[in-house]
Design a protein around this motif. Structure first.
Motif, short mmCIF file in Angstrom:
data_model
loop_
_atom_site.label_atom_id
_atom_site.label_comp_id
_atom_site.label_asym_id
_atom_site.label_seq_id
_atom_site.Cartn_x
_atom_site.Cartn_y
_atom_site.Cartn_z
N GLN A 217 0.67 -1.15 -0.01
CA GLN A 217 0.01 0.00 -0.06
C GLN A 217 0.95 1.28 0.04
O GLN A 217 0.57 2.24 -0.67
CB GLN A 217 -1.05 -0.07 1.14
CG GLN A 217 -2.01 -1.07 1.19
CD GLN A 217 -3.17 -0.91 0.21
OE1 GLN A 217 -3.06 0.13 -0.43
NE2 GLN A 217 -3.99 -1.97 0.03
N GLN A 218 2.20 1.18 0.45
CA GLN A 218 2.99 2.24 0.63
C GLN A 218 3.52 2.81 -0.79
O GLN A 218 3.56 3.62 -1.00
CB GLN A 218 3.94 2.11 1.54
CG GLN A 218 3.53 2.24 3.12
CD GLN A 218 4.50 1.93 4.33
OE1 GLN A 218 5.36 0.87 3.91
NE2 GLN A 218 4.50 2.51 5.19
N LEU A 219 3.73 1.47 -1.54
CA LEU A 219 4.27 1.75 -2.78
C LEU A 219 3.15 2.30 -3.77
O LEU A 219 3.54 3.05 -4.56
CB LEU A 219 4.70 0.09 -3.52
CG LEU A 219 6.04 -0.22 -2.89
CD1 LEU A 219 6.21 -1.49 -3.29
CD2 LEU A 219 7.18 0.63 -3.34
N LEU A 220 1.75 1.98 -3.33
CA LEU A 220 0.77 2.48 -4.10
C LEU A 220 0.49 4.05 -3.77
O LEU A 220 0.11 4.72 -4.72
CB LEU A 220 -0.61 1.74 -3.92
CG LEU A 220 -0.54 0.42 -4.43
CD1 LEU A 220 -1.78 -0.43 -3.91
CD2 LEU A 220 -0.59 0.37 -5.93
N LEU A 221 0.79 4.08 -2.49
CA LEU A 221 0.77 5.84 -2.14
C LEU A 221 1.63 6.58 -2.77
O LEU A 221 1.41 7.92 -3.08
CB LEU A 221 0.83 5.83 -0.58
CG LEU A 221 0.64 7.17 0.08
CD1 LEU A 221 -0.67 7.91 -0.46
CD2 LEU A 221 1.03 7.19 1.38
N VAL A 224 0.21 7.38 -6.29
CA VAL A 224 -0.89 8.29 -5.94
C VAL A 224 -0.28 9.86 -5.79
O VAL A 224 -0.73 10.71 -6.28
CB VAL A 224 -1.51 7.98 -4.45
CG1 VAL A 224 -2.72 9.04 -4.30
CG2 VAL A 224 -2.46 6.72 -4.93
N GLU A 225 0.73 9.87 -4.95
CA GLU A 225 1.24 11.28 -4.65
C GLU A 225 1.90 11.86 -6.03
O GLU A 225 2.33 13.10 -5.98
CB GLU A 225 2.19 11.14 -3.34
CG GLU A 225 1.41 10.86 -2.17
CD GLU A 225 2.37 10.62 -0.81
OE1 GLU A 225 3.57 10.24 -1.15
OE2 GLU A 225 2.02 10.71 0.21
N GLN A 226 2.31 10.84 -6.85
CA GLN A 226 2.85 11.41 -7.93
C GLN A 226 1.98 11.76 -9.04
O GLN A 226 2.34 12.26 -10.22
CB GLN A 226 3.88 10.32 -8.71
CG GLN A 226 5.10 10.10 -7.77
CD GLN A 226 6.08 9.05 -8.30
OE1 GLN A 226 5.52 8.02 -9.12
NE2 GLN A 226 7.25 8.90 -7.79
N GLY A 227 0.88 11.38 -8.85
CA GLY A 227 -0.51 11.51 -9.73
C GLY A 227 -1.09 13.10 -9.44
O GLY A 227 -0.75 13.95 -8.77
#
Length: 282
Positions: A217-221, A224-227
């Motif tokens: 989930q931290q990798l997915l975050l 998200v933060e780069q989007g």
């Protein structure tokens, strides 16, 4: 003619609606009845996703008035979208026979992808977990046997995976989400790859593999933060992972961000009020 199916962005139904209406303005004097009717069904679908149910039904009434003169494909699209609007507005009993009719007509007319769409909707709308699973498995079998419907496999792996979660069959769910991820990677759809990874991570948390779930989930975050758009579901899951690891002070801001985002979701607030209340409390 423009392939309006390629204009869909299900995450931004309002923008999809505007695109469809622009196409309608361009072709209303040149396109045949089937094309215009099918385009109208997609406008109705976009309205339904925005929870503008009365407007969606008005559009579908226009389609229905000429339905007898249209091809099976157009009739199936009408049945699907009328059913979807009814289902989304908590009128499942009225939606079910429309989905069944769409399934039968799709199989009879060789509209394989639309037939699977109907079966997958029955896998969502049916009244019991057993019936939903039966329809999902039937849709999966049909999609595997009909190449024209193979694009549905990723969605079906996902849907059946969540049905297995609901039934408490977590290893089976994990296998299905991993199959969904492999399928989505083959498609190259980054948005759907993201969802498959999130689903795997959530099931890992439910299976008590919390540290591994948190790492995913931290990798997915990071993505998200780069989007350009935040994702409340990722914040929610990171909060749940930290909470399960007894890192509750760290979890609190993630729950706060999840509440900020997910409390804006009308469907969630209507259908899962306890979930929203838990986020607010934590």
């Amino acid at each position: 003619m423009i392939d309006f199916d390629k204009l869909w962005d299900y995450n931004h139904a309002d923008e999809s609606e505007r695109k469809f209406r622009r196409v309608l303005m361009e072709v209303q004097n040149t396109a045949d009845l089937n094309y215009i009717s099918e385009l109208l069904t997609q406008i109705a679908r976009a309205l339904g996703l925005q929870r503008k149910f009365d407007e969606a039904h008005e559009i579908l009434d226009q389609v229905e008035s000429n339905l007898v003169d249209t091809k099976p494909k157009t009739q199936i699209r009408y049945l699907l979208e009328r059913g979807r609007v009814l289902n989304s507005s908590a009128r499942q009993e009225e939606a079910l026979p429309l989905f069944v009719e769409a399934w039968e007509l799709g199989g009879e007319s060789g509209e394989d992808a639309l037939a699977v769409d109907a079966a997958h909707m029955l896998g969502i709308a049916e009244t019991t977990p057993e019936l939903r699973m039966d329809w999902n498995m039937l849709a999966l079998e049909y999609a595997e046997q009909h190449p024209n419907a193979s694009r549905w496999l990723g969605a079906l792996y996902n849907n059946i995976g969540w049905a297995q979660v609901e039934a408490g069959n977590l290893p089976e769910a994990l296998d299905l989400f991993e199959r969904a991820l492999q399928f989505r990677q083959g498609q190259g759809r980054e948005d759907l790859i993201f969802i498959a990874k999130w689903s795997i991570a959530k099931v890992l948390r439910l299976m008590k593999q919390t540290s591994r779930a948190l790492e995913m989930q931290q990798l997915l975050l990071t993505e998200v933060e780069q989007g350009v758009e935040p994702d409340g579901y990722v914040y929610e899951e990171i909060g749940e992972c930290l909470y399960a690891l007894d890192r509750r002070v760290e979890a609190s801001p993630y729950f706060s961000k999840a509440y900020e985002l997910l409390s804006l979701d009308q469907w969630l607030t209507s259908n899962e009020p306890d979930r929203i209340a838990r986020l607010k409390e934590l």
